[in-house]
Design a protein around this motif. Structure first.
Motif, PDB file in Angstrom:
ATOM      1  N   THR A 251      32.850  35.942  61.167  1.00 59.32           N
ATOM      2  CA  THR A 251      33.273  36.938  62.138  1.00 59.32           C
ATOM      3  C   THR A 251      34.595  37.542  61.686  1.00 59.32           C
ATOM      4  O   THR A 251      35.321  36.952  60.878  1.00 59.32           O
ATOM      5  CB  THR A 251      33.452  36.313  63.534  1.00 59.32           C
ATOM      6  N   ALA A 252      34.905  38.698  62.224  1.00 60.22           N
ATOM      7  CA  ALA A 252      36.168  39.349  61.849  1.00 60.22           C
ATOM      8  C   ALA A 252      37.356  38.458  62.204  1.00 60.22           C
ATOM      9  O   ALA A 252      38.345  38.405  61.467  1.00 60.22           O
ATOM     10  CB  ALA A 252      36.277  40.701  62.551  1.00 60.22           C
ATOM     11  N   ALA A 253      37.273  37.746  63.325  1.00 56.31           N
ATOM     12  CA  ALA A 253      38.383  36.886  63.727  1.00 56.31           C
ATOM     13  C   ALA A 253      38.579  35.744  62.744  1.00 56.31           C
ATOM     14  O   ALA A 253      39.713  35.406  62.379  1.00 56.31           O
ATOM     15  CB  ALA A 253      38.141  36.345  65.138  1.00 56.31           C
ATOM     16  N   ASP A 254      37.489  35.118  62.310  1.00 56.15           N
ATOM     17  CA  ASP A 254      37.606  34.051  61.314  1.00 56.15           C
ATOM     18  C   ASP A 254      38.225  34.570  60.027  1.00 56.15           C
ATOM     19  O   ASP A 254      39.095  33.930  59.435  1.00 56.15           O
ATOM     20  CB  ASP A 254      36.220  33.460  61.006  1.00 56.15           C
ATOM     21  N   LEU A 255      37.758  35.727  59.578  1.00 55.03           N
ATOM     22  CA  LEU A 255      38.285  36.294  58.342  1.00 55.03           C
ATOM     23  C   LEU A 255      39.747  36.699  58.502  1.00 55.03           C
ATOM     24  O   LEU A 255      40.537  36.587  57.556  1.00 55.03           O
ATOM     25  CB  LEU A 255      37.438  37.506  57.929  1.00 55.03           C
ATOM     26  N   ALA A 256      40.113  37.137  59.698  1.00 58.31           N
ATOM     27  CA  ALA A 256      41.499  37.512  59.948  1.00 58.31           C
ATOM     28  C   ALA A 256      42.420  36.300  59.835  1.00 58.31           C
ATOM     29  O   ALA A 256      43.517  36.391  59.272  1.00 58.31           O
ATOM     30  CB  ALA A 256      41.631  38.154  61.327  1.00 58.31           C
ATOM     31  N   VAL A 257      41.989  35.159  60.363  1.00 59.84           N
ATOM     32  CA  VAL A 257      42.788  33.936  60.228  1.00 59.84           C
ATOM     33  C   VAL A 257      42.869  33.532  58.758  1.00 59.84           C
ATOM     34  O   VAL A 257      43.909  33.066  58.276  1.00 59.84           O
ATOM     35  CB  VAL A 257      42.202  32.808  61.088  1.00 59.84           C
ATOM     36  N   ARG A 258      41.782  33.736  58.027  1.00 62.88           N
ATOM     37  CA  ARG A 258      41.802  33.431  56.594  1.00 62.88           C
ATOM     38  C   ARG A 258      42.809  34.310  55.853  1.00 62.88           C
ATOM     39  O   ARG A 258      43.442  33.870  54.891  1.00 62.88           O
ATOM     40  CB  ARG A 258      40.398  33.616  55.992  1.00 62.88           C
ATOM     41  N   LEU A 259      42.936  35.557  56.280  1.00 57.81           N
ATOM     42  CA  LEU A 259      43.915  36.436  55.636  1.00 57.81           C
ATOM     43  C   LEU A 259      45.330  35.894  55.849  1.00 57.81           C
ATOM     44  O   LEU A 259      46.142  35.883  54.913  1.00 57.81           O
ATOM     45  CB  LEU A 259      43.799  37.857  56.184  1.00 57.81           C
ATOM     46  N   GLN A 260      45.618  35.444  57.061  1.00 63.27           N
ATOM     47  CA  GLN A 260      46.918  34.818  57.314  1.00 63.27           C
ATOM     48  C   GLN A 260      47.118  33.631  56.374  1.00 63.27           C
ATOM     49  O   GLN A 260      48.191  33.457  55.785  1.00 63.27           O
ATOM     50  CB  GLN A 260      46.988  34.349  58.764  1.00 63.27           C
ATOM     51  N   ALA A 261      46.068  32.815  56.255  1.00 64.75           N
ATOM     52  CA  ALA A 261      46.152  31.612  55.423  1.00 64.75           C
ATOM     53  C   ALA A 261      46.409  31.949  53.966  1.00 64.75           C
ATOM     54  O   ALA A 261      47.249  31.330  53.302  1.00 64.75           O
ATOM     55  CB  ALA A 261      44.860  30.806  55.548  1.00 64.75           C
ATOM     56  N   MET A 262      45.691  32.930  53.450  1.00 64.96           N
ATOM     57  CA  MET A 262      45.828  33.267  52.031  1.00 64.96           C
ATOM     58  C   MET A 262      47.183  33.880  51.717  1.00 64.96           C
ATOM     59  O   MET A 262      47.746  33.636  50.641  1.00 64.96           O
ATOM     60  CB  MET A 262      44.700  34.203  51.615  1.00 64.96           C
ATOM     61  N   LEU A 263      47.720  34.650  52.649  1.00 63.87           N
ATOM     62  CA  LEU A 263      49.058  35.200  52.429  1.00 63.87           C
ATOM     63  C   LEU A 263      50.101  34.085  52.417  1.00 63.87           C
ATOM     64  O   LEU A 263      51.003  34.070  51.581  1.00 63.87           O
ATOM     65  CB  LEU A 263      49.381  36.238  53.498  1.00 63.87           C
TER      66      LEU A 263
ATOM     67  N   ALA B  56      46.238  29.030  39.589  1.00 62.29           N
ATOM     68  CA  ALA B  56      46.029  28.907  41.031  1.00 62.29           C
ATOM     69  C   ALA B  56      46.434  30.192  41.750  1.00 62.29           C
ATOM     70  O   ALA B  56      45.753  30.634  42.689  1.00 62.29           O
ATOM     71  CB  ALA B  56      46.828  27.732  41.578  1.00 62.29           C
ATOM     72  N   LEU B  57      47.518  30.807  41.316  1.00 57.14           N
ATOM     73  CA  LEU B  57      47.968  32.046  41.940  1.00 57.14           C
ATOM     74  C   LEU B  57      46.985  33.180  41.672  1.00 57.14           C
ATOM     75  O   LEU B  57      46.720  34.014  42.556  1.00 57.14           O
ATOM     76  CB  LEU B  57      49.364  32.397  41.430  1.00 57.14           C
ATOM     77  N   ASN B  58      46.413  33.217  40.464  1.00 58.92           N
ATOM     78  CA  ASN B  58      45.397  34.228  40.158  1.00 58.92           C
ATOM     79  C   ASN B  58      44.152  34.040  41.023  1.00 58.92           C
ATOM     80  O   ASN B  58      43.537  35.014  41.470  1.00 58.92           O
ATOM     81  CB  ASN B  58      45.022  34.166  38.683  1.00 58.92           C
ATOM     82  N   LYS B  59      43.784  32.781  41.253  1.00 59.47           N
ATOM     83  CA  LYS B  59      42.629  32.505  42.116  1.00 59.47           C
ATOM     84  C   LYS B  59      42.907  32.990  43.531  1.00 59.47           C
ATOM     85  O   LYS B  59      42.045  33.599  44.173  1.00 59.47           O
ATOM     86  CB  LYS B  59      42.316  31.010  42.117  1.00 59.47           C
ATOM     87  N   ASN B  60      44.114  32.736  44.009  1.00 60.17           N
ATOM     88  CA  ASN B  60      44.490  33.203  45.338  1.00 60.17           C
ATOM     89  C   ASN B  60      44.413  34.722  45.410  1.00 60.17           C
ATOM     90  O   ASN B  60      43.925  35.290  46.405  1.00 60.17           O
ATOM     91  CB  ASN B  60      45.902  32.717  45.663  1.00 60.17           C
ATOM     92  N   THR B  61      44.885  35.418  44.356  1.00 57.44           N
ATOM     93  CA  THR B  61      44.824  36.880  44.325  1.00 57.44           C
ATOM     94  C   THR B  61      43.383  37.363  44.378  1.00 57.44           C
ATOM     95  O   THR B  61      43.046  38.293  45.126  1.00 57.44           O
ATOM     96  CB  THR B  61      45.524  37.413  43.062  1.00 57.44           C
ATOM     97  N   ASP B  62      42.514  36.734  43.583  1.00 62.99           N
ATOM     98  CA  ASP B  62      41.099  37.118  43.578  1.00 62.99           C
ATOM     99  C   ASP B  62      40.455  36.874  44.941  1.00 62.99           C
ATOM    100  O   ASP B  62      39.705  37.721  45.458  1.00 62.99           O
ATOM    101  CB  ASP B  62      40.344  36.346  42.506  1.00 62.99           C
ATOM    102  N   ASP B  63      40.751  35.708  45.516  1.00 62.70           N
ATOM    103  CA  ASP B  63      40.169  35.382  46.819  1.00 62.70           C
ATOM    104  C   ASP B  63      40.668  36.338  47.898  1.00 62.70           C
ATOM    105  O   ASP B  63      39.907  36.763  48.773  1.00 62.70           O
ATOM    106  CB  ASP B  63      40.514  33.943  47.208  1.00 62.70           C
ATOM    107  N   MET B  64      41.947  36.686  47.838  1.00 64.55           N
ATOM    108  CA  MET B  64      42.497  37.595  48.828  1.00 64.55           C
ATOM    109  C   MET B  64      41.900  38.992  48.676  1.00 64.55           C
ATOM    110  O   MET B  64      41.603  39.661  49.675  1.00 64.55           O
ATOM    111  CB  MET B  64      44.018  37.646  48.714  1.00 64.55           C
ATOM    112  N   SER B  65      41.710  39.438  47.450  1.00 66.00           N
ATOM    113  CA  SER B  65      41.106  40.752  47.229  1.00 66.00           C
ATOM    114  C   SER B  65      39.681  40.783  47.780  1.00 66.00           C
ATOM    115  O   SER B  65      39.266  41.770  48.397  1.00 66.00           O
ATOM    116  CB  SER B  65      41.098  41.084  45.735  1.00 66.00           C
ATOM    117  N   GLY B  66      38.952  39.690  47.562  1.00 66.65           N
ATOM    118  CA  GLY B  66      37.604  39.609  48.116  1.00 66.65           C
ATOM    119  C   GLY B  66      37.608  39.654  49.632  1.00 66.65           C
ATOM    120  O   GLY B  66      36.752  40.301  50.262  1.00 66.65           O
ATOM    121  N   LEU B  67      38.574  38.984  50.236  1.00 63.62           N
ATOM    122  CA  LEU B  67      38.670  38.982  51.693  1.00 63.62           C
ATOM    123  C   LEU B  67      39.050  40.358  52.225  1.00 63.62           C
ATOM    124  O   LEU B  67      38.511  40.808  53.253  1.00 63.62           O
ATOM    125  CB  LEU B  67      39.704  37.943  52.130  1.00 63.62           C
ATOM    126  N   ILE B  68      39.964  41.038  51.534  1.00 55.93           N
ATOM    127  CA  ILE B  68      40.312  42.416  51.925  1.00 55.93           C
ATOM    128  C   ILE B  68      39.059  43.279  51.908  1.00 55.93           C
ATOM    129  O   ILE B  68      38.833  44.116  52.796  1.00 55.93           O
ATOM    130  CB  ILE B  68      41.380  42.991  50.970  1.00 55.93           C
TER     131      ILE B  68
END
Length: 433
Positions: A57-69, A97-109
């Motif tokens: 859901t958008a809410a779950d993904l929104a919390v994930r965005l907070q987490a990844m940042l 690890a930082l590159n993985k975080n960047t990739d994961d965050m881009s996917g979430l965006i």
């Protein structure tokens, strides 16, 4: 003071205060063990914690965005510090690890805001990371001219990022507010690196923790500005605020335990400063439990949680020293904690999850942190970062499950707005251990 001028601190939602409440609310759904995730598996039965990553859901993904940042902030700080120390093996693992975080965050965006947004975001964020590492390199080389040049490049990259966020919000987030928020994020990272290079570890670790809190809150601000208003309204519901806040506190716990464990294992002079920030997190989690249940519950929780933290750090130090006797003593203390805390949580939530289920979830958490300590002591920094990355994500799965078990009526006891705080929130409400 921020290098690039003063800027208002983003409001951070805080669980603090001591009020009595009893938990009644939504039941927790348990899934069969066909989940692709191995972590979170209960040891006593064939059920697993609800993986938040599977909730789209958008809410779950929104919390994930907070987490990844928030995760980006600590990974970037760790990488900058290792570059300053000249610890090349750690630099490589931290960079991965930082590159993985960047990739994961881009996917979430992309999931939240669409593929074009992700394609615009990814190179901007990657450049931001490169500029941070270059800044740390200039500090390591004691090259003030290069440091100033890096700082100037950071201003350019942070403005581009802020302008991207402002444009994506379609007027809901002003360019000046976006620049102020991103600017503060960069200031936290560069200033903690400055302090670390000067061996001012108390200042460096305060900024390390403040950077995590601010960047997590930045995710909340972006959610509010970029998501449709109907999704923002969902995030304001008590149960979602509780999921977000518990996720932040528990993730910060894992991050600070790992930071302190690394200092203990390597016997570095920043151990005391790292421990102070870890204690602040313990106080904040305990204050949250006091808010949700009662003052006495908060104090009871704090005693158990502090013992848990101390045992984990002791395990890391014993592992580095190859002292099996102390290792076993730390494991025994953790087993005692898991039994006591699971009984506490089961009672507080009227057995919405059983003691065995809580104990298994806590055991998974402790085992992951011990695995991190094992890998770090063995100088297997790639594995240490892999375990740390998964441990961080596991905290949000655990937070979601706990929030659902605590229930909607308990979540309603949370503050409706935010609290403008310094480092560690209102930790002074609970005595240090």
């Amino acid at each position: 003071m921020p290098k690039h001028g003063g800027s208002p601190r983003i409001w951070r939602w805080l669980c603090a205060g001591l009020v009595a409440a009893l938990p009644i609310g939504t039941a927790v759904v348990l899934h069969e063990p066909d989940s692709p995730r191995a972590l979170g598996t209960f040891h006593d039965d064939s059920t697993v914690l609800i993986p938040a990553a599977q909730q789209n859901t958008a809410a779950d993904l929104a919390v994930r965005l907070q987490a990844m940042l928030g995760q980006h902030s600590v990974l970037a700080a760790d990488l900058m510090r290792s570059r300053i120390r000249g610890d090349d093996d750690f630099v490589q693992a931290a960079n991965a690890a930082l590159n993985k975080n960047t990739d994961d965050m881009s996917g979430l965006i992309g999931q939240l805001f669409g593929t074009p947004a992700a394609k615009s975001f990814s190179p901007l964020w990657s450049q931001h990371v490169v500029d941070l590492v270059t800044y740390a390199g200039a500090l390591a080389d004691h090259n003030d001219s290069a440091r100033k040049s890096s700082d100037a490049r950071l201003v350019v990259s942070e403005n581009k990022l802020a302008d991207f966020f402002s444009a994506a919000s379609k007027g809901r987030l002003s360019k000046s507010d976006a620049r102020s928020a991103v600017e503060m994020h960069v200031d936290h990272l560069t200033e903690q690196a400055d302090a670390y290079a000067k061996k001012d570890y108390p200042a460096a670790d305060k900024l390390y923790r403040a950077g995590f809190q601010h960047t997590y809150a930045l995710g909340l601000a972006l959610d509010d500005a970029l998501l449709p208003k109907s999704d923002v309204a969902i995030l304001q519901q008590p149960i979602w605020r509780l999921r977000s806040q518990l996720g932040e506190l528990l993730a910060e716990h894992a991050v600070l335990i790992e930071d302190t464990t690394r200092a203990a294992a390597s016997n570095t002079p920043d151990f005391s400063a790292a421990g102070d920030q870890m204690n602040g997190n313990t106080q904040d989690i305990s204050a949250a439990i006091g808010t949700l249940f009662s003052a006495s519950a908060g104090k009871q929780f704090q005693g158990m949680w502090a013992s848990h933290v101390d045992a984990l750090v002791s395990y890391g130090a014993a592992t580095a020293a190859k002292d099996q006797t102390r290792q076993q003593a730390a494991k025994a203390r953790l087993a005692t904690f898991e039994t006591q805390m699971s009984a506490f949580l089961a009672g507080a939530t009227h057995n919405r999850l059983t003691k065995a289920q809580y104990a298994a979830a806590l055991r998974d958490h402790d085992q992951m942190l011990m695995q991190h300590a094992d890998a770090y002591a063995a100088k297997d920094y790639v594995k240490a970062h892999d375990v740390g990355y998964e441990t961080y994500n596991h905290m949000f799965d655990l937070a979601r499950t706990l929030a659902d078990a605590f229930g909607e009526s308990v979540a309603e006891k949370l503050p409706q707005g935010g609290a403008q705080t310094g480092y560690g929130g209102e930790a002074g409400l609970v005595a240090t251990w």
